[in-house]
Scaffold this active site. Structure first.
Site, PDB file in Angstrom:
ATOM      1  N   LYS A 128      -9.350  -6.991  12.523  1.00 32.89           N
ATOM      2  CA  LYS A 128     -10.469  -7.065  13.458  1.00 32.89           C
ATOM      3  C   LYS A 128     -11.306  -5.798  13.423  1.00 32.89           C
ATOM      4  O   LYS A 128     -12.412  -5.771  13.945  1.00 32.89           O
ATOM      5  CB  LYS A 128     -10.001  -7.407  14.879  1.00 32.89           C
ATOM      6  CG  LYS A 128      -8.901  -6.534  15.482  1.00 32.89           C
ATOM      7  CD  LYS A 128      -8.614  -6.980  16.922  1.00 32.89           C
ATOM      8  CE  LYS A 128      -7.143  -7.040  17.285  1.00 32.89           C
ATOM      9  NZ  LYS A 128      -6.426  -5.774  17.361  1.00 32.89           N
TER      10      LYS A 128
ATOM     11  N   LYS B 264      -5.433  -6.297   4.206  1.00 35.36           N
ATOM     12  CA  LYS B 264      -5.108  -7.139   5.352  1.00 35.36           C
ATOM     13  C   LYS B 264      -6.386  -7.581   6.079  1.00 35.36           C
ATOM     14  O   LYS B 264      -7.306  -6.774   6.231  1.00 35.36           O
ATOM     15  CB  LYS B 264      -4.231  -6.301   6.293  1.00 35.36           C
ATOM     16  CG  LYS B 264      -3.396  -7.075   7.265  1.00 35.36           C
ATOM     17  CD  LYS B 264      -2.444  -6.169   8.020  1.00 35.36           C
ATOM     18  CE  LYS B 264      -3.042  -5.728   9.338  1.00 35.36           C
ATOM     19  NZ  LYS B 264      -2.037  -5.268  10.315  1.00 35.36           N
TER      20      LYS B 264
ATOM     21  N   LYS C 241      -4.194   5.896  10.052  1.00 39.33           N
ATOM     22  CA  LYS C 241      -5.301   5.874  11.011  1.00 39.33           C
ATOM     23  C   LYS C 241      -5.984   7.225  11.132  1.00 39.33           C
ATOM     24  O   LYS C 241      -7.183   7.298  11.381  1.00 39.33           O
ATOM     25  CB  LYS C 241      -4.808   5.429  12.397  1.00 39.33           C
ATOM     26  CG  LYS C 241      -4.562   3.933  12.501  1.00 39.33           C
ATOM     27  CD  LYS C 241      -4.672   3.482  13.954  1.00 39.33           C
ATOM     28  CE  LYS C 241      -4.412   1.999  14.090  1.00 39.33           C
ATOM     29  NZ  LYS C 241      -4.460   1.552  15.494  1.00 39.33           N
TER      30      LYS C 241
END
Ligand code: AMP
Ligand code: TRP
Length: 332
Positions: free
Chosen positions: A197, A194, A111
């Site tokens: 969202k 993956k 991240k």
């Protein structure tokens, strides 16, 4: 009865991946566990969130969870920030966890990306907060996707060090529940990534609030290859996009990939995508419609969450009060 805790970030509209990998399993666990379902807004702000959008997405996530079958009356559904015990225990855990442990966390590396200096301090200590979420309730079972396994191991390391340092056996061992063979739904545009969202491309995912036309269009445009579907599931290994669509079909229809291919093997993607669309629309559209109904009355929805938060506080506050006493805080 064992206590279950799990969390989901309000960082976007939940996707088919969240549904098949997490939410659907949560609903099933409700029959024989005491469950806490937390919309983790404290975790969400470890990366920038627009305030109005965060508020909206927190409600959307709660409404979608209820529409999927999460039961806020028999179990507890609440926003994380409404229970200060999480942040209080997280501070203690910040002082228990070692920098060396956090440095090994792969999610932080992913991240934070290349510019680690620019990542928030919150993103770095995120796993300590996650440990606090669970231990504030003495929860012992935690359903998550396999990407969260490392964080749960850390949560156990923190508990063990706390118990050791303060010479108590206060925090129990937690058991990850990594559920279902369909645990990983991949992007519709790239079978090696993956479904997420937070993917910039809306075409890469099915959102749980997509209507029938949107679902049909996304499946029609989903990446595939020119070959017809095989009869043998082993032949899907080299075809990630085909495998993903078969996997979604199998998960939604409660079949194995072999059973799906026994019927659809030999078909071209045109026919199979139509069958998949029908299945998806039948499952997803009612969820979106129910969530939309709940979102028309935000006062009623907020009341459900306020009630959940009050019941969550009643469990967590005495547990965290005692942790503070063990640490030596003068509880005046
Ligand atoms: P996140 O969307 O990262 O906040 O994850 C919330 C929950 O959904 C976690 O338990 C994840 O493991 C699960 N999840 C998220 N994306 C997927 C996916 N594409 N396939 C399966 N499970 C997923
Ligand atoms: N980190 C989890 C995720 O991104 C969400 C989460 C926060 C969580 N706190 C938790 C999951 C506690 C399980 C238990 O998916």
């Amino acid at each position: 009865m064992q206590r279950i805790f799990s969390g989901i970030q309000p960082s976007g509209v939940p996707t088919l991946g969240n549904y098949l990998g997490a939410i659907r399993n949560w609903v099933a666990l409700q029959t024989d566990h005491e469950c806490l379902w937390c919309v983790v807004d404290l975790h969400a702000i470890t990366v920038w969130q627009d305030p109005a959008q965060l508020r909206r997405q927190t409600r959307e996530m709660a409404a979608t969870l209820i529409a999927c079958g999460i039961d806020p009356a028999r179990h507890i559904l609440f926003p994380q920030s409404a229970v200060p015990a999480h942040a209080r225990l997280a501070w203690i855990f910040n002082c228990v966890a070692r920098l060396g442990w956090l440095n090994r966390m792969t999610q932080f590396k992913d991240k934070a990306g290349k510019d680690r200096e620019a990542a928030s301090a919150g993103l770095y200590v995120y796993p300590n907060l996650m440990a606090a979420d669970i231990h504030a309730y003495h929860a012992t079972r935690v359903p998550v996707g396999d990407d969260q396994k490392q964080h749960l191991e850390l949560a156990n390391d923190i508990a063990q060090k706390f118990n050791h340092d303060y010479e108590v056996s206060y925090f129990p061992v937690i058991e990850p529940l990594i559920l279902g063979p369909a645990a990983r739904v991949m992007s519709l545009r790239d079978g090696s990534r993956k479904m997420s969202k937070s993917d910039p491309s809306d075409q890469s995912r099915i959102n749980l609030n997509d209507d029938a036309d949107t679902i049909a269009l996304k499946i029609r445009r989903a990446k595939t290859d020119p070959e017809p579907l095989p009869d043998d599931p082993a032949a899907l290994d080299a075809r990630p996009e085909a495998r993903n669509l078969v996997g979604i079909y199998a998960a939604l229809s409660g079949q194995t990939a072999a059973q799906v291919l026994a019927i659809h093997g030999g078909q071209g993607f045109g026919a199979f995508k139509q069958a998949l669309t029908d299945l998806l629309v039948g499952c997803i559209e009612p969820i979106g419609q129910q969530a939309q109904r709940l979102l028309t009355d935000t006062a009623a929805l907020d009341a459900i969450l306020r009630d959940g938060a009050a019941r969550a506080r009643a469990i967590a506050e005495p547990i965290v009060d005692e942790a503070e006493r063990l640490v030596g805080f003068l509880k005046v």
